[in-house]
Design an enzyme around this catalytic site. Structure first.
Site: not given
Length: 484
Positions: A78, A145
């Site tokens: 991400d 994350e």
């Protein structure tokens, strides 16, 4: 094909270019998960999505290297979705537009996603290569994350078999990170009944153009926090101009120093011009206080239609006082390493309006007791304002292991290739290593990467010249991993 697809090493840049075409903001990762599974199928390696939404890949050893230790390459899929105020970019549908300037890769009006797209691209380059020599390989590309290490937290035990673990999420070439801080999210919320607006006029006050930045890596850089600067103006306007709070929106990521904030105030018509003068005075004060740090401060007012309702006065005063009193920035440095931040907090997100208030803060510390100390301090501040305060997403620090054989191998190869010693560091930023090590405590871990700057901001950029030596080091280390 974009300009960056022609850069070297091709294994990294070709894959990073492909990754920029796939929307992957935190919380919206279905497209990139499928992209990675399709990539693995195309190159013929084992891959699957695990129960945590992470993508796991496995590649057999090069013939003759079967007895080497298994190495895990890890990155997160991400990216932080930040954009300039005038950008029309939709992170859920649009590709990132990149360009090259003065030896750096940038994005047009948005975050670049090199954090941690470069790590993912390096993994793709290793796994697709038929020329590299290596022992058994595993890859773990984690989900979400940036918003709370959700993929790492939900990683199943018993899924990985690696002895060595290379985290590819560090951001300064030549630095090998062997420890990081823990963190915890503090969320304060309340609901209230709005009251009728008895004021004559309304103004939207906007603060933008601040540098923002990564709340771990750059919390000690002395940058302005838009929410903390805005509260100074709001409190003065309430006290001196009989202003009333209508709404507040500031920041949008828990781990990014907020670079912008917007507040709507209602007030007597006769005081509007004085408010505008007050804003300009505060703008000049910010420029002076943050001289050499903030060079693009934009602080201004716009007349808006009179809203029907306001935040009740007592709740307004309590909220503003709590925001004013909330600690933001470095709490203290590590006593034995006085140039490294030990404990900090980031007043990241404020959302007030339509009967709801929510304030989100990320506290970090390399000491568990100090992490909980600052979290409890913040809980106390917002509890006194009548808010419900909750802790979530807590993760521990990563304890350094300076005697790691993996670290010694990396340092040896780095010196051979660069004719100088690498720098071994402990970061204040949180890394997934700490979470993953809790489940796989026998792995030896080092975090490394090429150089990128200003992650989590629209000024994020990647230094092209560091990609080649990073790739050269990574592939040489994989070839030299010792036998079990």
């Amino acid at each position: 094909m974009s300009e960056i697809s022609n850069l070297q090493p091709a294994a990294i840049w070709r894959n990073f270019d492909a990754l920029t075409q796939v929307p992957r903001p935190s919380g919206h990762l279905e497209k990139v998960q499928q992209f990675l599974l399709d990539f693995a199928a195309k190159i013929g390696v084992e891959a699957f999505k695990d129960a945590g939404g992470n993508i796991v890949m496995r590649k057999p050893a090069t013939p003759g290297y079967e007895n080497r230790k298994t190495t895990l390459l890890q990155a997160h899929m991400d990216m932080v979705p930040q954009k300039t105020p005038d950008s029309k970019h939709n992170f859920e549908t649009d590709p990132i537009e990149t360009y090259v300037e003065d030896g750096w890769v940038h994005a047009k009006g948005t975050t670049l996603g090199s954090d941690d797209g470069i790590g993912v691209a390096a993994i793709m380059g290793v796994f697709e290569s038929n020329d590299l020599k290596h022992g058994p390989l595993e890859a773990l590309i984690t989900r979400d994350e940036e918003t709370g290490m959700f993929g790492a937290n939900e990683l199943p035990k018993g899924e990985l078999n690696a002895d060595y673990y290379l985290n590819l999420d560090s951001e300064t070439w030549g630095n090998f990170c062997i420890g990081s801080a823990g963190g915890i999210d503090i969320t304060a919320t309340m609901q209230y009944q709005e009251v009728e607006n008895d004021q004559e006029a309304a103004v939207k006050v906007t603060l933008k153009g601040l540098r923002g930045g990564h709340s771990g890596l750059e919390i000690n850089a002395g940058r302005a926090n838009a929410n903390k600067e805005m509260v100074r103006l709001v409190r003065e306007a309430i006290a001196e101009l009989a202003a009333r709070l209508v709404s507040w929106e500031g920041g949008n990521m828990r781990n990014a120093i907020p670079s912008h904030a917007e507040v709507v105030l209602a007030l007597p018509k006769a005081n509007v011009e004085t408010l505008k003068q007050m804003v300009e005075k505060q703008r000049l004060a910010i420029e002076d206080e943050f001289k050499t740090i903030e060079s693009n401060v934009q602080f201004f007012c716009e007349d808006v239609d009179k809203p029907a309702t306001l935040v009740p006065e007592e709740i307004q005063d309590n909220l503003v006082d709590a925001i004013y009193g909330c600690h933001n920035g470095v709490v203290r440095f590590i006593p034995v390493k006085p140039d490294v931040v030990e404990t900090s907090s980031n007043l990241a997100i404020i959302s007030i309006g339509e009967g709801k208030a929510a304030i989100k803060i990320l506290a970090r510390s390399s000491r568990e007791d100090m992490k909980m100390y600052v979290a409890t301090q913040l809980e106390s501040v917002f509890s006194m304002a009548g808010m419900k305060v909750e802790f979530s997403g807590s993760y521990g620090g990563w304890d350094p292991n300076p005697d790691s054989s993996l670290l010694k191998l990396l340092c040896k190869v780095y010196k051979e290739q660069n004719s100088k010693d690498a720098t071994v560091v402990v970061d204040h930023a949180g890394l997934e290593c700490s979470v993953i090590l809790e489940k796989y405590p026998n792995m030896e871990v080092v975090s490394l990467g090429p150089t990128l700057r200003s992650p989590h901001t629209v000024n994020e950029r990647f230094e092209i010249a560091t990609a080649e030596p990073f790739w050269k080091l990574l592939t040489a280390v994989l070839e030299q991993v010792p036998e079990k």
